[in-house]
Structures are given as structure tokens and as C-alpha cells.
Write a protein that holds these residues in place. Structure first.
Motif, PDB file in Angstrom:
ATOM      1  N   ALA A  95       0.823  -1.210   0.000  1.00 25.18           N
ATOM      2  CA  ALA A  95       0.000   0.000   0.000  1.00 25.18           C
ATOM      3  C   ALA A  95       0.858   1.261   0.000  1.00 25.18           C
ATOM      4  CB  ALA A  95      -0.934  -0.015   1.212  1.00 25.18           C
ATOM      5  N   TYR A 136       2.461   1.644  -3.388  1.00 24.66           N
ATOM      6  CA  TYR A 136       1.489   2.126  -4.374  1.00 24.66           C
ATOM      7  C   TYR A 136       1.227   3.623  -4.197  1.00 24.66           C
ATOM      8  CZ  TYR A 136      -2.781   2.269  -7.179  1.00 24.66           C
ATOM      9  OH  TYR A 136      -3.729   2.581  -8.132  1.00 24.66           O
ATOM     10  N   LYS A 137       1.130   4.060  -2.953  1.00 19.65           N
ATOM     11  CA  LYS A 137       0.916   5.493  -2.712  1.00 19.65           C
ATOM     12  C   LYS A 137       2.139   6.295  -3.182  1.00 19.65           C
ATOM     13  CE  LYS A 137      -0.322   8.797   0.920  1.00 19.65           C
ATOM     14  NZ  LYS A 137      -1.558   9.236   0.254  1.00 19.65           N
ATOM     15  N   GLU A 188      -8.837  -3.157  -4.963  1.00 19.31           N
ATOM     16  CA  GLU A 188      -9.635  -2.156  -4.263  1.00 19.31           C
ATOM     17  C   GLU A 188      -9.122  -1.948  -2.836  1.00 19.31           C
ATOM     18  OE1 GLU A 188     -13.773  -3.247  -6.639  1.00 19.31           O
ATOM     19  OE2 GLU A 188     -13.513  -3.821  -4.541  1.00 19.31           O
ATOM     20  N   LEU A 198       1.913   6.592  -6.846  1.00 19.11           N
ATOM     21  CA  LEU A 198       0.864   7.546  -7.223  1.00 19.11           C
ATOM     22  C   LEU A 198       1.367   8.980  -7.186  1.00 19.11           C
ATOM     23  CD1 LEU A 198      -2.298   6.098  -5.414  1.00 19.11           C
ATOM     24  CD2 LEU A 198      -1.825   6.110  -7.876  1.00 19.11           C
ATOM     25  N   ALA A 217      -3.895   2.533   0.750  1.00 23.12           N
ATOM     26  CA  ALA A 217      -2.994   3.615   0.343  1.00 23.12           C
ATOM     27  C   ALA A 217      -3.586   4.974   0.684  1.00 23.12           C
ATOM     28  CB  ALA A 217      -2.711   3.522  -1.156  1.00 23.12           C
ATOM     29  N   GLY A 218      -4.914   5.097   0.587  1.00 24.73           N
ATOM     30  CA  GLY A 218      -5.539   6.368   0.952  1.00 24.73           C
ATOM     31  C   GLY A 218      -5.537   6.621   2.440  1.00 24.73           C
ATOM     32  N   ARG A 250       0.423  -2.544  -8.795  1.00 28.34           N
ATOM     33  CA  ARG A 250      -0.905  -3.125  -8.560  1.00 28.34           C
ATOM     34  C   ARG A 250      -0.942  -4.600  -8.976  1.00 28.34           C
ATOM     35  NH1 ARG A 250      -6.326  -1.517  -8.198  1.00 28.34           N
ATOM     36  NH2 ARG A 250      -5.708   0.677  -8.151  1.00 28.34           N
ATOM     37  N   SER A 260      -6.030   0.260  -2.927  1.00 25.65           N
ATOM     38  CA  SER A 260      -6.307   1.697  -3.062  1.00 25.65           C
ATOM     39  C   SER A 260      -6.816   2.286  -1.755  1.00 25.65           C
ATOM     40  CB  SER A 260      -7.319   1.919  -4.187  1.00 25.65           C
ATOM     41  OG  SER A 260      -6.825   1.425  -5.413  1.00 25.65           O
ATOM     42  N   GLN A 261      -7.663   1.540  -1.050  1.00 25.40           N
ATOM     43  CA  GLN A 261      -8.189   2.050   0.214  1.00 25.40           C
ATOM     44  C   GLN A 261      -7.095   2.199   1.272  1.00 25.40           C
ATOM     45  OE1 GLN A 261     -11.531  -0.044   1.762  1.00 25.40           O
ATOM     46  NE2 GLN A 261     -12.934   0.620   0.159  1.00 25.40           N
ATOM     47  N   GLN A 299       2.750   2.486 -11.647  1.00 27.71           N
ATOM     48  CA  GLN A 299       1.615   2.267 -10.746  1.00 27.71           C
ATOM     49  C   GLN A 299       0.898   0.958 -11.073  1.00 27.71           C
ATOM     50  OE1 GLN A 299      -0.751   5.776 -11.278  1.00 27.71           O
ATOM     51  NE2 GLN A 299       0.944   7.167 -10.743  1.00 27.71           N
TER      52      GLN A 299
END
Length: 958
Positions: free
Chosen positions: A896, A899-900, A945, A903, A951-952, A915, A948-949, A911
Motif C-alpha cells: 500500500a 502504491y501510494k 480495491e 501515485l 494507500a488512501g 498493482r 487503493s483504500q 503504478q
């Protein structure tokens, strides 16, 4: 004797000084001799009064001290009392204290002794201010800290200092090369010198000076002047001396000036030679006409610059080298390296024309030297070089190198071909000439030339293989058979024959050719070459032929698995596939071999090849649950749900009470929204295979579907059977928390801790529950109790540190972290947290300490990557992220964060690559990853999914 006037005057003055009467009538004033007395004039009569008379004596003045008087002091001089501010009266000080020698000695004592023997490395000189003080422990600690700081600062500058010194040394070596570096190529060619050439090297002349050359008995003894005066008086007109007789019969020979044939020393010639030498020296520094200097003061420096050679070497070394090489050329003019070295010396000094003249003269002296002609062609310009090469061909018609050089000098392709064909007429056995000539031809002409080349050079494998490539299938077979007859021991011909058969669809012949090759040549290792060339059948045939050679039966499986991994690392995938295929034939019931082959097909093959392999695998190993599950998952990922159900149904038949297969079937149905099917499967599983995990999945299904009451009932039933399973207690407490029943949740956690004392997650959940309701003291007490019950547990220490940090008590969190690292010094999660507890300037030092303790821990590597990211060192951060996910691909938090990072700083391709790699790795661990992936709202989300969550959720607060 009567006294004169001077005597009388002296007496009068003495009396006057003594205080007696000096008048004529006074006593003692008369003269016994009756001589008149001349009265002395008073010093104050007729003269001005002196300014110092009547003034007080200066301080420290003692009357008569210079004449030996010592003086004395009375009470009247001292007085009854003195003020403290009055100057000290040292007029009557003891004489011994005021001597000049004592004063100098005192000054010397006051000065510091700076001798090296009086110096101490720690205290300095003996006169140091603190040298006499005690050396306590505080001083020792301070000195150790200063020494560590000095060492640290020196290490920080060490790399830059070493690079600077290295650059300076290289620059100095470039500007001032040594003489041995300039002649290194000539030194290498000394290996080609024959023994006769060595013996023909002349002896070097005596380079010593006159004093070293002459022995002691040959030293020059000068003649005394008495010798010349004796012969002048005797009238002897001889101007020479017999050197054998010398002076007085001594053997004193003279080295110079001896007349040839007579052995006598000519004195006149010695004088003439001396005058001539003096004239030459004078003429070098003065003009014979005007007497002015011939040195131009304005152009002097310019003339000096023009004398410096272009290569930057030492002028004296160049002159010495030139003289030595000239001596070698003159003594042995037929020695080619001497001429080549002389030409190269003149070339590097900028005298190119001199070098060309020397090398041309060398070719005349050594016309049979190949190196000499090649050097001459190199030094000459284009057209002249061609003429030189043509002349070289006339002298050496069989030299391959000269022909190649002649072809290189030609710029037109036709001219090159003409030169090479002429060369092949003279030297038809040269493989190099044939290869160079064939490269310039068209395919058809090349085939014709190669057919002639293999006749001239039948032992060249390269020519045979090149001809086979250009021929048709039938002709190529005949060519390879003929090549095998001429070269029966070369393996490349056999491999090429097998490739030829495979390329033309005759795969049956491949096995026969390889078998015959193995029989005639023994074991071979050309499978990877065939794989890279695309000859799959040949590669597999080679593998099958050689895989069992020289391997013990009990070591076969281990050796073959290692060979397959080696092939994968080298990119030879077909070789690895062939090794797995052969291993599965030999060990058809080995689950581990099937599993390794399946993972290979999953990573490097296609879905069809993987499914075909898994069908064969479950047929041979029906009890291997993981093989059934891999097959079902492959069908499910291809959206073929009925096929996946059928595979699981077959798996049920082979393994009727398998927990893994039950849960896989439930997951398949729940993921495809078949909730009723999933409930029935779970109910059937609880009746036939009632395990703790089955109950847990049953509770989880009802919970995520919103049936809280059913989840409560199932959880209570499960706890009656499995009260020591901590995940059930955790789920019960989390369900109560979700319903805002904090008291029931607390009771659930406490009951779970009574049954599962070592469940760290339960302690953490209970502590966070108390923190959430505002009971910080109780939360802290729970964690302290947990640490007492479970010593040396990094997770509990980490939660305690974070609890204090979230409460704003940073000092306490630092103290707890120090205690935690003392109790768990090798915990990666603690060191990773400690790095970012420090202030920014100290984080780098802390990360170095963490790497020393936990070099390969993924949490520490991830912390270092975050540290580089925070410092905007993008390249280094990416390298450390890659290292982290390579060491531990199951850590979801690392994926994560990676990936961030991409980004923010990466491209779309980077990216997407992160993934895809995360989806293939399927991570299941990580603090934030588990919190998101196991949340009831995210139970149906895919890995992408979740990535992405998570990483956020990360914030750039580090």
C-alpha cells in the motif's frame, strides 16, 4: 724623590675633600718646600648650579653602591607607619636578590617548557593549567563523547576526501605519466623476443662518472711545485712525465692526456684542452662580438614552453630513452622492436615526420617483420599507407594480418573484395580471411565461397555451420553429415542437426540425433542454447537425454528441482518445463513436485497449461487439497463458476471432511452472491466437520450480511464448543462494539482473556475500547498487565508507546520505547516505530541503528524507504520499497505504501506494475491491511480495491 706640582695638587684636593682648611694660613696649608701654593677655585664660583643638586635621590638609589658600599637602614628611614598604597622602597633590599643572573633564571622558570619530552598527549605540556587536577569519571565520559564525535565527523568526510584524493592522483598521473607507462606496449612485446635476439643485445657502456669508473689506485695525484722548480733549475726541457714511474718511483698513471704510442703525459696538450673547454663554456653565455648576452629576456619563457613535449613527460627521460633506443638500433639494426619503439617515442613527443622516417628506415633494415610493416602502415597517411602495405605484401606474401590491413585501408567494397580474393589465392588455409571475405558477399555468393572454404579449411566448425544455414534442407543435412565426418568430436554439429530436423517438422529424428550425440560425445549442456534459439523439441530432447547422467538415485529429486530453478533464473523456461515434465514422470505421486510445477505454470505459463497440469496432478495425488483448490481458483478467476463448483465437488468426494475444501466452497458461493448456498454449505459443514474455523466463517457470514441476532447465536454456540479460540471472542466483542454495547464488549474481551491469556489481539482490543470511552488510565493499566503476563512481546510494547503518543505524552512514549528496545532488541516493528518517534535530524542515525539490529526485517526496510521518501530521495526510496516487497511479499502495508509512493512520484506504468504484483502476491498481513480487508463493509472487495483504500489511509506525517 721630590714630588712635583702634580703631586702637591693631589694632596690639596684630598685634604679639601676630607673637610680640612684649604687656605694658605690654615693648618696644613703651608708647603714644606717653601713653594707657593695655588688655591683651588670653588666649583660653585662662576658656574651655573646643576639641576640635580638638592633633588631627592631616585627610588632604590644607594650611594656608593658602585664602589662597593653596602649602606644601612635606620628607623628614621622607615618611619613609624606606612600607607598600604605607598610604593615599596627596595633601596635596601639584600644584594643577592637583585643580581642580573638571578633575574634571568627567574624569567626562564616563568617560561613554559615546550620541549617534546615535556609533552603529554592527554595533559599537554607539564605547565598546563589543569595538569595537576584529578582525572574523574566525568572527564573520561566527556573525552569519550568528544572522541566519538571526532570519529563520526571524520567518517562523514572520509568518502568525499578519498574521492578527492583519488581524482587528484589520477589527474597527476594523467599529466605526468611515468616512463614505464609510455613503454608498456613495448614491454609486452618483449615476450616475443627470441633467445638469439636476447643474446645479440650489445653490452651497455659504462654510464658511471669518472670517479666511479676509476679504481682507487688510478686516482689522479697532483704534482707539487718542487717538482717543476727542480727540473727548471736543472735545465730539463721535457714537458712530459712517464706515468709508469710517476713521482719518486711510485706507480701513478694518469687517465687523460697520454700521448699515444709513448705512454707519456703531454702537459702542453692538457693546457690547450683546458683553454679550449673554457672558451666553449664562455661562448655559451656571451656573444663573441659585442659581449652581450644571447638570451632574449622577453622570449625566454616562450622558448622554454616550446621545448616542453606535448605528452607532458620529463625532458630528461625522453632524452635518455632516445639515446638508449639509438644505441639499440646501432648495435642491432635488425631488431624490429627497437625501430618500433623509437618511432612511437617520436610520435608521442609530437615529431610525427621523424617517426615516419624512422619506421621507413626500419622496414628497410627488417623487411621480414610483420609488426614493422603494420606499424609503418599505421603511421603513414592514406595513400602512402596503401603503398607501404603493397610493399609489405611483396616481402611477406603469406601474412594474414597484412592482407586484413590492406582490406581495411580500402573504402570501396569492391576494392575490399578484390584484396581479400587476392589474399585467398595466396593464403587459402586462413579461416579468418574466409570469414572476412564471406561477410562482404551476398547470400548466394557467400554459399559458393563457403563451399570452397570448407574444402580448404575442413576443420573449421564455424564455416561448416555457416554453409549449412545457407543451404536447403536436404543439402544442409548432407553438409552436416560431412562436417560430422570431418569433425566427429564437436557437439555443435549434432545440436545444429537436431535443430534442423525440428525446424522442418521431423521431430522424431530429434530424439535419435540427440541419443547418438550423447553416445558419441557424453553428457552435454546445450539445452539452454536450444531454448534461447527457439528449438523447444531439441531442448526437451537434450534434457531427457542428459538429465539422469551422473546423478545418484536418492539425489535426483533435489538436484532436478535446483536445476529447474537455475533455468528459470537464466530465462530458459522451456528447459525448466522439460525438467519438471521428466521429474513428474519419474515421481508421479510426489505432491511437492506437482506443486512446484503448478507454481511454475502459474507464474510463467498460461491458464490452459496450468489447468491441464492440475488435472493430471489431482489424478495422481487426489488427497492433495491445495491442488484441488488451485484448480478451482483458476476456474473462478476465469469467471467459470460452474467448472469451479464441479472441481470442488470432485474434491469433496476425494476428501469428504476437509475443512479447506468446505471453506473454499463457501467462499466461492459467497463471492458470487449465492448466500443461501453458502449458508447451507456452512450448516452441512458444521454438522459433518464442526471445526472452529467453520464456526468462525459461519458467524462472519451472518455478521457481514447484517443478521446480528443470528451472528450472536452462532457465536454463543461456537464458544460452547471452542472457548479457547480467541478469534471467536474477538468477533463477539467487535459485534457488541458495532452495536454500541460497550459494557458487553468489555465483558466479552475480559472473558476471552480468562480463557486465552496469550492472545495479544484481545489485550489490544480491550485497551483501545477503554481509550475510546475516555478511560486512559485503565487502558494503560491493561497494557501493563498484558506485558506482565506476556513478557518480551513487541506488539504490546508498541501499543503502549502509541497509546501515550496519541494522548500527547511524547516524553513518556520515548521512555517506553527505550524500555521496549531493551526488552526486545531485535524487534523490527519496534525499531521501525522508533525511527519516526525521533526528530527529523536524528532519524537517519536511528535508522542506521535499526538496520544493524534488524538487517532483513521488512518493517525496518519499509521505515527506511519512508525515510528516503520524506527526504525527497525518490530513486533510493523506490529501491528500498522494491527490496521490502521482495523480502516479504505478504506484507500488505508495504504494498500500500509502495502504491501510494508511485501515485505521487511514478508513472502510470509503474503504478500498474505495483498493482499487478500486489494482486499476484495476495498479501494477508499488515496492521492497516488487515484492518481494511477484514472490515465487514469490505468483505467482497478485490485486492486491488483494498490496495487503493489502504494507500488512501496513509498520511505523509512521517
Amino acid at each position: 724623590m721630590a714630588s712635583g706640582p702634580g703631586k702637591q695638587g693631589s694632596k690639596v684636593v684630598s685634604r679639601s675633600a676630607a673637610g680640612g682648611s684649604g687656605g694658605p694660613g690654615g693648618p696644613g696649608g703651608g708647603n714644606p718646600g717653601g713653594a707657593p701654593v695655588v688655591p683651588l677655585a670653588s666649583p660653585l664660583m662662576g658656574k651655573k648650579k646643576k639641576p640635580f643638586l638638592g633633588m631627592p635621590a631616585p627610588l632604590g638609589y644607594v650611594p656608593g653602591l658602585g664602589r662597593g658600599a653596602t649602606g644601612f637602614t635606620t628607623r628614621s628611614d622607615i618611619g613609624p607607619a606606612r600607607d598600604a598604597n605607598d610604593p615599596v622602597d627596595d633601596r635596601h633590599a639584600p644584594p643577592g636578590k637583585r643580581t642580573v643572573g638571578d633575574q634571568m633564571k627567574k624569567n626562564e622558570e616563568d617560561e613554559e617548557d615546550l620541549n617534546d619530552t615535556n609533552y603529554d598527549e592527554f595533559n599537554g605540556y607539564a605547565g598546563s593549567l589543569f595538569s595537576s587536577g584529578p582525572y574523574e569519571k566525568d572527564d573520561e565520559e566527556a573525552d569519550a563523547i568528544y572522541a566519538a564525535l571526532d570519529k563520526r565527523m571524520d567518517e562523514r568526510r572520509k568518502e568525499r576526501r578519498e574521492l578527492r584524493e583519488k581524482d587528484e592522483i589520477e589527474k597527476y598521473r594523467m599529466e605526468r605519466p611515468k616512463i614505464q607507462q609510455q613503454f608498456s606496449d613495448l614491454k609486452r612485446k618483449l615476450a616475443e623476443v627470441s633467445e638469439d635476439d636476447w643474446l645479440s643485445i650489445p653490452e651497455v657502456g659504462d654510464a658511471r662518472n669518472k670517479r666511479q669508473r676509476n679504481p682507487r689506485h688510478e686516482k689522479l695525484t697532483p704534482m707539487p711545485d718542487s717538482f717543476f722548480s727542480k727540473h727548471l733549475q736543472s735545465g730539463d726541457k721535457n714537458t712530459s712525465v712517464d706515468p709508469l714511474k710517476g713521482l719518486g718511483g711510485l706507480n701513478t698513471p694518469y687517465p687523460g692526456g697520454v700521448t699515444p704510442g709513448t705512454g707519456e703525459l703531454d702537459m702542453r696538450k692538457i693546457g690547450q684542452a683546458r683553454n679550449t673547454l673554457m672558451d666553449m663554456r664562455l661562448s655559451q653565455v656571451s656573444d663573441s662580438v659585442s659581449g652581450q648576452t644571447v638570451v632574449d629576456p622577453k622570449g625566454y619563457l616562450t622558448d622554454l614552453n616550446s621545448m616542453i613535449p606535448t605528452h607532458g613527460g620529463d625532458i630528461s627521460d625522453i632524452k635518455k630513452a632516445r639515446l638508449l633506443l639509438k644505441s639499440v638500433r646501432e648495435t642491432n639494426p635488425h631488431h624490429p622492436p627497437a625501430w618500433i619503439a623509437s618511432a612511437r617515442l617520436e610520435e608521442v613527443t609530437g615529431k610525427l615526420q621523424v617517426a615516419r622516417n624512422l619506421i621507413i628506415k626500419g622496414t628497410e633494415m627488417c623487411p621480414k617483420s610483420e609488426d614493422m610493416w603494420l606499424e609503418a602502415a599505421r603511421l603513414q597517411p592514406g595513400d602512402t599507407a596503401k603503398a607501404v602495405v603493397a610493399q609489405a605484401v611483396r616481402h611477406l606474401p603469406g601474412s594474414v594480418r597484412i592482407y586484413i590491413r590492406a582490406a581495411e585501408l580500402e573504402t570501396d567494397v569492391r576494392a575490399k573484395k578484390r584484396v581479400l580474393r587476392k589474399a585467398l589465392e595466396n593464403v587459402s588455409k586462413s579461416v579468418r580471411l574466409w570469414k572476412t571475405a564471406v561477410e562482404l558477399e551476398d547470400p548466394e555468393d557467400a554459399r559458393i565461397m563457403l563451399s570452397r572454404a570448407v574444402e580448404c579449411c575442413p576443420t573449421s566448425v564455424e564455416l561448416w555451420l555457416a554453409l549449412a544455414r545457407l543451404e536447403t534442407y536436404e543439402n544442409a543435412r548432407r553438409v552436416l553429415n560431412k562436417a560430422r565426418e570431418n569433425i566427429p568430436t564437436d557437439r555443435h554439429i549434432w545440436i545444429t542437426a537436431a535443430k534442423l530436423e525440428e525446424a522442418n517438422g521431423n521431430t522424431q529424428m530429434v530424439e535419435k540425433i540427440i541419443d547418438r550425440a550423447i553416445t558419441s560425445l557424453g553428457a552435454n549442456g546445450d539445452a539452454e542454447e536450444c531454448d534461447k534459439a527457439g528449438s523447444v523439441a531439441t531442448c526437451q530432447a537434450v534434457i531427457r537425454a542428459v538429465i539422469g547422467i551422473a546423478i545418484e538415485e536418492e539425489d535426483c529429486k533435489h538436484t532436478w528441482m535446483e536445476d529447474s530453478e537455475s533455468c528459470v533464473s537464466h530465462g530458459a523456461l522451456e528447459c525448466a518445463r522439460a525438467i519438471y515434465a521428466h521429474a513428474l514422470q519419474v515421481f508421479p505421486s510426489k505432491k511437492s513436485v506437482w506443486l512446484r510445477a503448478a507454481y511454475f505454470e502459474k507464474n510463467h505459463g498460461t491458464r490452459e497449461s496450468l489447468e491441464a497440469l492440475l488435472q493430471r496432478a489431482v489424478a495422481h495425488c487426489p488427497k492433495a487439497e491445495v491442488l484441488w483448490l488451485m484448480g478451482a481458483k483458476s476456474k473462478w478467476l476465469a469467471n467459470d463458476v460452474p467448472a469451479a463448483r464441479s472441481i470442488l465437488a470432485l474434491a469433496f468426494q476425494a476428501n469428504p471432511n476437509s475443512e479447506e475444501i468446505w471453506l473454499a466452497a463457501v467462499k466461492l458461493e459467497s463471492e458470487n452472491n449465492e448466500y443461501e448456498r453458502a449458508r447451507r454449505l456452512l450448516a452441512k459443514a458444521r454438522s459433518s466437520a464442526p471445526t472452529a474455523r467453520v464456526f468462525m466463517k459461519s458467524v462472519k457470514l451472518e455478521w457481514v450480511l447484517g443478521n446480528i441476532e443470528a451472528a450472536h447465536e452462532l457465536c454463543a454456540e461456537a464458544l460452547r464448543h471452542y472457548e479457547d479460540f480467541p478469534k471467536l471472542w474477538m468477533m463477539k466483542g467487535q459485534i457488541e462494539e458495532q452495536s454500541e454495547n460497550m459494557d458487553k464488549a468489555r465483558d466479552a474481551y475480559n472473558q476471552g482473556l480468562k480463557k486465552c491469556l496469550h492472545a495479544m489481539s484481545l489485550w489490544v482490543l480491550l485497551s483501545r475500547l477503554e481509550e475510546r470511552v475516555g478511560q486512559l488510565t485503565r487502558a494503560r493499566a491493561i497494557l501493563e498487565k498484558a506485558r506482565l503476563k506476556n513478557p518480551q512481546t513487541p506488539e504490546l510494547w508498541l501499543e503502549s508507546v502509541r497509546l501515550e503518543f496519541r494522548a500527547g505524552l511524547k516524553n513518556i512514549s520515548h521512555t517506553l520505547m527505550a524500555k521496549a528496545l531493551q526488552e526486545c532488541p531485535n524487534s523490527g516493528i519496534l525499531w521501525a516505530e522508533a525511527v519516526f518517534l525521533e526528530a527529523r535530524p536524528q532519524r537517519k542515525t536511528k535508522s542506521v541503528d535499526a538496520l544493524k539490529k534488524c538487517e532483513h526485517d521488512p518493517h525496518v526496510l519499509l521505515a527506511v524507504a519512508k525515510l528516503f521518501w520524506s527526504e525527497r530521495k525518490i530513486t533510493k526510496a523506490r529501491e528500498w520499497f522494491l527490496r521490502t516487497v521482495k523480502i516479504e511479499p505478504d506484507l500488505g502495508d508495504a504494498w500500500a505504501l509502495f502504491y501510494k509512493f508511485e501515485l505521487q512520484h511514478g508513472t502510470e506504468e509503474q503504478q500498474e506494475e505495483v498493482r499487478k504484483r500486489c494482486e499476484n502476491a495476495e498479501p494477508r498481513h499488515g496492521e492497516l491491511w488487515c484492518a481494511e480487508s477484514k472490515h465487514v463493509l469490505n468483505w467482497q472487495k478485490k485486492i486491488g480495491e483494498i490496495l487503493s483504500q489502504v494507500a488512501g489511509k496513509f498520511k505523509n506525517t512521517f
